[in-house]
Enzyme design. Sequence first.
Site, PDB file in Angstrom:
ATOM      1  N   LYS A 196       0.806  -1.359   0.537  1.00 47.20           N
ATOM      2  CA  LYS A 196       0.103   0.256  -0.045  1.00 47.20           C
ATOM      3  C   LYS A 196       0.845   1.517   0.100  1.00 47.20           C
ATOM      4  O   LYS A 196       0.188   2.121  -0.106  1.00 47.20           O
ATOM      5  CB  LYS A 196      -1.036  -0.015   1.417  1.00 47.20           C
ATOM      6  CG  LYS A 196      -1.628  -1.332   0.678  1.00 47.20           C
ATOM      7  CD  LYS A 196      -2.677  -1.212  -0.106  1.00 47.20           C
ATOM      8  CE  LYS A 196      -4.425  -2.133  -0.452  1.00 47.20           C
ATOM      9  NZ  LYS A 196      -4.435  -1.967  -1.909  1.00 47.20           N
ATOM     10  N   LYS A 237     -16.166  -8.154  -4.023  1.00 44.99           N
ATOM     11  CA  LYS A 237     -14.928  -7.195  -5.816  1.00 44.99           C
ATOM     12  C   LYS A 237     -14.057  -8.651  -6.341  1.00 44.99           C
ATOM     13  O   LYS A 237     -13.716  -7.959  -7.400  1.00 44.99           O
ATOM     14  CB  LYS A 237     -13.449  -6.174  -4.609  1.00 44.99           C
ATOM     15  CG  LYS A 237     -13.097  -5.145  -5.631  1.00 44.99           C
ATOM     16  CD  LYS A 237     -11.833  -3.996  -5.872  1.00 44.99           C
ATOM     17  CE  LYS A 237     -11.319  -4.780  -4.281  1.00 44.99           C
ATOM     18  NZ  LYS A 237     -10.540  -3.646  -4.055  1.00 44.99           N
TER      19      LYS A 237
END
Length: 528
Positions: A196, A237
């Site tokens: 990230k 997702k």
Amino acid sequence: MANFVGSVEWVRSCVNKVHYNLAVPNLVEAALMRKEGTITSTGAFQVTTGKFTGRSPKDKFVVKESLVDHHIAWGKVNQPISPAQFEKIYDKVLNYMHDRELYVFDGYAGADGNYRLPIRIINEYAWHNLFVHQLFIRPTQEELVSHLPEFTVITVPGLKADPIEDGTNSETFVVVSFERKLILIGGTEYAGEMKKSIFTVLNFLLPFKNVFPMHCSANVGDKGDVALFFGLSGTGKTTLSADNNRQLIGDDEHGWSDQGVFNFEGGCYAKCIDLSVDKEPQIWNAIQFGAVLENVVLDPITHLADYNNKSLTENTRAAYPVSNIPNAVIPGVAGHPQVVIFLTADAFGVLPPISKLTKEQAMYHFLSGYTSKLAGTERGVIEPEATFSACFGAPFLPLQPTFYARMLGEKIEEHEVKVYLVNTGWTGGPFGVGKRMNLSYTRAMVTAALNGTIEQANFSADPIFGLQIPDFVKDVPSEVLYPRNTWQDKEVYEEAARELSGRFIRNFEQFTDVNEDILNAGPQIPFV
């Protein structure tokens, strides 16, 4: 000095041993010798990450430098730290690494060669190096010869910060310096911080190259039709983008350039709590030799993974190369999307299971980034808690969210993209009263959106949220399409819908620089 970290001169100055770009078997062997983890029954490498089993957003900082100061959206997400404080931490990191064995990965972030970012990641742990080897894009031997990193990440889990001396909030630190092109991570073993952090960097750099960075999965059909799936954790997702009838471009991070969509990564980082071969065969079969399993409990005798065991965390993860997915697109590059799907798991049970959005509604719901989670345990508390995360990825946005929303609006208009909001949450009532949306219905609705047959339906506007609801979707009962019709008590439905609309309105008050068309695209019922 940061540009020289990991260079030949730097290595000669160290008394430690530095391993460059080891192959997967070598990294697994090193990690085993160092007792960093164990081998599972499928050959994956299993690790535990101590007290940190997820990201630590309160410990993430951006160095307040003149180069970026006026661009950064300073606040709780992008906490400032001074260059002087950064230098103190950097010196501590260098001193800490000096007498330790280290592992270095050279690779790329970005499958499109026109926009890829050369990166170098230096790890204290061999398994961390295995993780980044599987997650990022691995260069060829020819590319390694000329590889020059533009950004360097250093992870030293064993080094703890001193909040008083270093200006951090705890012993953990994730510090990004855009001027020095350097990321320092310490005091945490959770590998997702590396992934990230690079995503955060790309979210800053790429918009200035007219590339829209996105926290989404993507797939493509046989006719080259590309679809994007935005959604927060638990909305489906990964599940919905993994389609046997379509090819997977990537499961989490992408860029949208003037040429089309491209994956930022070379691997997948799948949540695997309650994973089963029946529900997620692609992920199940991808966890092979060289994959990394984080905080998944193993049977002590057979070393079989117990994916239902939540004793360490619900955030169990599997990291593996995207090439382990049989129908993956390699490299992860495709054309412009024709369809964008926003996923939400509405525990209020009031949003329609599928609805069509205008461009302005798409920008509104993109900025809202709504889903819902349950406060406390399912058994003890049934009150849903609305959660809003701008652009479906607020923790990773260095720039103002409206900057990214404008890019989305421009892409939608330029490429005439169809946008749909899909509710994978509750129907017939809120959590505790209604039930979770039938997955087969959701798949049928997504399929209808992707193949365009949903456009043959008649659409009518939801009176509270303004969303356009179809009156027919193949293989979906018509009463399911209108949430009000699924509730026994219509007055209770109206009350719940007004409450959720009020939460939307109050959350959106933070976006003061949007035009009236976007503001009016949201629900208009005041909070009661």
